[in-house]
Design an enzyme around this catalytic site. Structure first.
Site, PDB file in Angstrom:
ATOM      1  N   GLY A 212      66.658  15.779  79.559  1.00 33.39           N
ATOM      2  CA  GLY A 212      67.620  14.706  79.750  1.00 33.39           C
ATOM      3  C   GLY A 212      68.633  14.712  78.599  1.00 33.39           C
TER       4      GLY A 212
ATOM      5  N   GLY B  79      50.890  12.865  85.176  1.00 33.07           N
ATOM      6  CA  GLY B  79      51.563  13.898  85.976  1.00 33.07           C
ATOM      7  C   GLY B  79      50.621  14.992  86.443  1.00 33.07           C
TER       8      GLY B  79
ATOM      9  N   ALA C  74      50.513  10.361  80.855  1.00 32.91           N
ATOM     10  CA  ALA C  74      49.739  11.580  81.116  1.00 32.91           C
ATOM     11  C   ALA C  74      49.164  11.590  82.520  1.00 32.91           C
ATOM     12  CB  ALA C  74      48.619  11.699  80.093  1.00 32.91           C
TER      13      ALA C  74
ATOM     14  N   ASN D 187      66.936  14.049  75.120  1.00 34.69           N
ATOM     15  CA  ASN D 187      65.917  12.999  75.072  1.00 34.69           C
ATOM     16  C   ASN D 187      64.562  13.672  74.938  1.00 34.69           C
ATOM     17  OD1 ASN D 187      64.282  10.755  75.571  1.00 34.69           O
ATOM     18  ND2 ASN D 187      64.358  11.103  77.787  1.00 34.69           N
TER      19      ASN D 187
ATOM     20  N   ARG E 128      52.763  23.358  87.353  1.00 35.41           N
ATOM     21  CA  ARG E 128      53.186  24.650  86.797  1.00 35.41           C
ATOM     22  C   ARG E 128      52.148  25.304  85.881  1.00 35.41           C
ATOM     23  NH1 ARG E 128      58.794  23.162  84.326  1.00 35.41           N
ATOM     24  NH2 ARG E 128      57.828  21.098  84.305  1.00 35.41           N
TER      25      ARG E 128
ATOM     26  N   ASN F 128       9.263  36.472  68.147  1.00 35.33           N
ATOM     27  CA  ASN F 128       9.114  35.014  68.293  1.00 35.33           C
ATOM     28  C   ASN F 128       8.976  34.570  69.741  1.00 35.33           C
ATOM     29  OD1 ASN F 128      11.783  35.837  68.686  1.00 35.33           O
ATOM     30  ND2 ASN F 128      12.579  33.792  68.263  1.00 35.33           N
TER      31      ASN F 128
HETATM   32  C1  UD1 Z   1      61.224  13.769  80.795  1.00 33.33           C
HETATM   33  C2  UD1 Z   1      62.477  12.880  80.650  1.00 33.33           C
HETATM   34  C3  UD1 Z   1      63.613  13.727  80.078  1.00 33.33           C
HETATM   35  C4  UD1 Z   1      63.202  14.355  78.761  1.00 33.33           C
HETATM   36  C5  UD1 Z   1      61.910  15.140  78.937  1.00 33.33           C
HETATM   37  C6  UD1 Z   1      61.390  15.584  77.581  1.00 33.33           C
HETATM   38  C7  UD1 Z   1      62.405  11.246  82.468  1.00 33.33           C
HETATM   39  C8  UD1 Z   1      62.932  10.861  83.782  1.00 33.33           C
HETATM   40  N1  UD1 Z   1      62.868  12.383  81.958  1.00 33.33           N
HETATM   41  O1  UD1 Z   1      61.480  14.768  81.744  1.00 33.33           O
HETATM   42  O2  UD1 Z   1      64.758  12.911  79.869  1.00 33.33           O
HETATM   43  O3  UD1 Z   1      64.224  15.199  78.288  1.00 33.33           O
HETATM   44  O4  UD1 Z   1      60.885  14.329  79.537  1.00 33.33           O
HETATM   45  O5  UD1 Z   1      60.295  16.417  77.723  1.00 33.33           O
HETATM   46  O6  UD1 Z   1      61.621  10.512  81.911  1.00 33.33           O
HETATM   47  N2  UD1 Z   1      54.328  11.380  84.032  1.00 33.33           N
HETATM   48  C9  UD1 Z   1      53.482  10.410  84.530  1.00 33.33           C
HETATM   49  N3  UD1 Z   1      53.722   9.903  85.771  1.00 33.33           N
HETATM   50  C10 UD1 Z   1      54.772  10.299  86.528  1.00 33.33           C
HETATM   51  C11 UD1 Z   1      55.633  11.298  86.015  1.00 33.33           C
HETATM   52  C12 UD1 Z   1      55.378  11.819  84.757  1.00 33.33           C
HETATM   53  O7  UD1 Z   1      52.521   9.999  83.881  1.00 33.33           O
HETATM   54  O8  UD1 Z   1      54.922   9.768  87.635  1.00 33.33           O
HETATM   55  C13 UD1 Z   1      54.043  11.933  82.691  1.00 33.33           C
HETATM   56  C14 UD1 Z   1      53.761  13.409  82.710  1.00 33.33           C
HETATM   57  O9  UD1 Z   1      52.363  13.648  82.841  1.00 33.33           O
HETATM   58  C15 UD1 Z   1      54.314  13.876  81.367  1.00 33.33           C
HETATM   59  C16 UD1 Z   1      55.389  12.855  81.025  1.00 33.33           C
HETATM   60  O10 UD1 Z   1      55.191  11.770  81.886  1.00 33.33           O
HETATM   61  O11 UD1 Z   1      53.328  13.866  80.349  1.00 33.33           O
HETATM   62  C17 UD1 Z   1      56.787  13.427  81.230  1.00 33.33           C
HETATM   63  O12 UD1 Z   1      56.934  13.796  82.572  1.00 33.33           O
HETATM   64  P1  UD1 Z   1      57.663  15.127  83.019  1.00 33.33           P
HETATM   65  O13 UD1 Z   1      57.561  15.261  84.483  1.00 33.33           O
HETATM   66  O14 UD1 Z   1      57.203  16.266  82.177  1.00 33.33           O
HETATM   67  O15 UD1 Z   1      59.171  14.747  82.654  1.00 33.33           O
HETATM   68  P2  UD1 Z   1      60.350  15.758  82.360  1.00 33.33           P
HETATM   69  O16 UD1 Z   1      60.882  16.264  83.636  1.00 33.33           O
HETATM   70  O17 UD1 Z   1      59.913  16.729  81.358  1.00 33.33           O
END
Ligand code: UD1
Ligand code: MG
Length: 495
Positions: free
Chosen positions: A158, A24, A22, A188, A28, A404
């Site tokens: 993915g 990220g 969590a 995935n 968006r 009151n």
């Molecule tokens: C990721 C998966 C993808 C999958 C999808 C499902 C990877 C490379 N890809 O892509 O295969 O289909 O989720 O929803 O894993 N986060 C961090 N630090 C970072 C990057 C992300 O903590 O450096 C956290 C984000 O806050 C998020 C989660 O990891 O909660 C997933 O990251 P996100 O960027 O949403 O990955 P997707 O592109 O959705």
């Protein structure tokens, strides 16, 4: 919320721990609030995920935080209590694999199963996670992926790659996929079960060889496969459980699904919901058997409703405890307690600190704040009670107001039992009225009224016999004099 029996991760390896990603930035969402804290049906997204993990029996929950990490930690610690969750900091967001690496100092020595879940999928359930853990354990796998098969193009997810024998060989991100791989509809979900030692070993071997130049957690799957470990997959029975929130459009879509899920659970537990389309019940609300929710009912916070109640139509109830057989129509309650067999509404507003004992009736256009109404009290019409205590069976007449507030401080009003407060009584607080007392309609009560006494505090009525006729004649006289003067005036002008 509390963890059930901890889930054994199989082969007596120990108990399951989880890493929640969590950190990220969630650009968006276009929000000042971190995405993980946006509420869905009354609870932050992340709380839904953490609760699902607890339901699945996960004993340690490590949250990888980064963007706005202080806010996230504070909100979660307020919710669960300090020390319940563990945190790992990812100061630079260098990909999901990099995020998982941040948990190694906390979990590196864990030889049991490690679940990894994304921080943005609030529909994930404890049941799904339990099933994933079972599969992982029964297959004796190094990694078990939760996958989902979509009915349409898999967009930016993915893709799961399988060999000719059906075994999972890896995951390819949409950006890095060949056109043929893009056609794969098994995705995935970013929910995985790993053997702890296998996970951390593979994480150390990650390289940023991809379109984004990041460390992808997905590559761990390929590395484990190449190392000869078993990679299993569990296909989610309903792809809904893996939907992630990335924009506010998805936030609304996911909230709508969660809302329906809550309503379905309530209906299956014996609550009648006349119109699910206009009924909003937050995640923590409890409702007893054979209670009916009528259209346009909003129940939120720590609200608890007993059995055989009728709530709505048009009810807005927050943090309120309602007993059995209560009728609550077209009204608002916030931070109140409503006793059994009470009737509230239409058009009542119960504000924080209001307590109604059983069989109280609060009716049309009545506002009550920080007041305790004992058994059988009736406040039927157009009244305001603030900071008042009202004894059993007392009748508060229409238009009664407690004054009151003196502009600086609030003052209490005390009314005994079996008392009759006459229509339009103004009670200037602080003031005390005893038991079995009586106030005359229209009184302004500023002094104590002892038990059994009658208080009248208003101007005595004066009757003037023949006043109306005399007034009418006076007006008629005035009118004819004016007419006569006008005629004279006109005569002068024409000469
Ligand atoms: C990721 C998966 C993808 C999958 C999808 C499902 C990877 C490379 N890809 O892509 O295969 O289909 O989720 O929803 O894993 N986060 C961090 N630090 C970072 C990057 C992300 O903590 O450096 C956290 C984000 O806050 C998020 C989660 O990891 O909660 C997933 O990251 P996100 O960027 O949403 O990955 P997707 O592109 O959705
Ligand atoms: Mg995502």
């Amino acid at each position: 919320m509390s963890a059930e029996t901890p889930a054994k991760s199989g082969n007596n390896e120990g108990f399951a721990a989880a890493i929640v990603l969590a950190a990220g930035k969630s650009t968006r969402m276009r929000s000042k609030l971190p995405k993980a804290l946006h509420p869905v049906c009354g609870r932050p997204i992340l709380v839904h995920i953490l609760d699902a993990l607890a339901e699945a029996g996960v004993t340690r929950r490590i949250i990888v935080v980064g963007h706005e990490s202080e806010k996230v930690r504070q909100a979660l610690d307020n919710h669960y209590g300090a020390g319940i969750l563990e945190y790992a900091e990812q100061t630079v967001q260098n990909g999901t694999g990099h995020a998982a690496q941040m948990a190694e100092p906390l979990l590196g020595g864990h030889d049991g199963t490690v679940l990894v879940v994304p921080g943005d999928a609030p529909l994930l359930t404890g049941d799904t996670l339990r099933q994933l853990l079972r599969t992982h354990s029964s297959k004796n796998a190094g990694a078990t992926l939760l996958t989902a098969v979509l009915s349409q193009d898999a967009g930016s997810y993915g893709r799961v790659l399988r060999g000719t024998d059906g075994a999972v060989t890896g995951i390819v991100e949409a950006r890095d996929a060949t056109p043929e791989q893009r056609g794969v509809r098994e995705i995935n979900t970013s929910v995985y079960a790993f053997s702890g030692p296998s996970l951390f070993r593979a994480l150390r071997d990650l390289r940023p060889n991809n379109a984004q130049g990041e460390l992808y957690l997905t590559d761990v799957v390929r590395l484990l496969h190449e190392a000869g470990e078993i990679v299993a997959a569990e296909v989610a029975p309903d792809p809904e459980v893996v939907l992630g929130v990335n924009t506010r459009v998805e936030l609304a879509e996911i909230a709508a699904r969660m809302r329906l899920r809550i309503l379905q659970r309530l209906m299956l537990s014996g609550v009648t919901i006349a119109d699910p389309a206009t009924t909003y019940v937050e995640a923590g609300v409890e409702i007893g058997q054979d209670t009916t929710l009528l259209p346009n009912t909003h129940l939120s916070g720590a609200t608890r409703i007993g059995e055989d109640c009728r709530i709505g139509p048009n009810a807005i109830v927050t943090d309120t405890i309602i007993g059995d057989r209560v009728q609550f129509r077209v009204s608002l309650a916030d931070g109140a307690v409503i006793g059994d067999d009470s009737k509230v509404g239409p058009f009542s507003h119960l504000r924080p600190g209001t307590t109604l004992e059983p069989r109280v009736r609060v009716g049309n256009f009545v506002e009550i704040k920080a007041s305790a109404l004992a058994e059988g009290v009736a406040v039927g019409h157009l009244a305001y009670l603030g900071d008042a205590v009202v004894g059993a069976r007392t009748n508060v007449g229409a238009g009664t107001i407690t004054c009151n507030y003196d502009g600086q401080r609030k003052h209490p009003t005390q009314i005994g039992s079996d008392t009759f407060i006459g229509t339009s009584t103004t009670l200037v607080a602080p003031v005390t009225i005893g038991d079995e007392a009586f106030t005359a309609a229209g009184s302004v009560i500023t002094n104590p009224v002892p038990s059994g006494a009658f208080a009248i505090a208003r101007e005595r009525q004066t009757v003037k016999e023949g006043w109306v006729r005399a007034r009418r004649e006076k007006f008629a006289r005035m009118a004819s004099e004016t007419a006569a003067q006008a005629e004279k005036g006109e005569g002068l002008n024409t000469q």
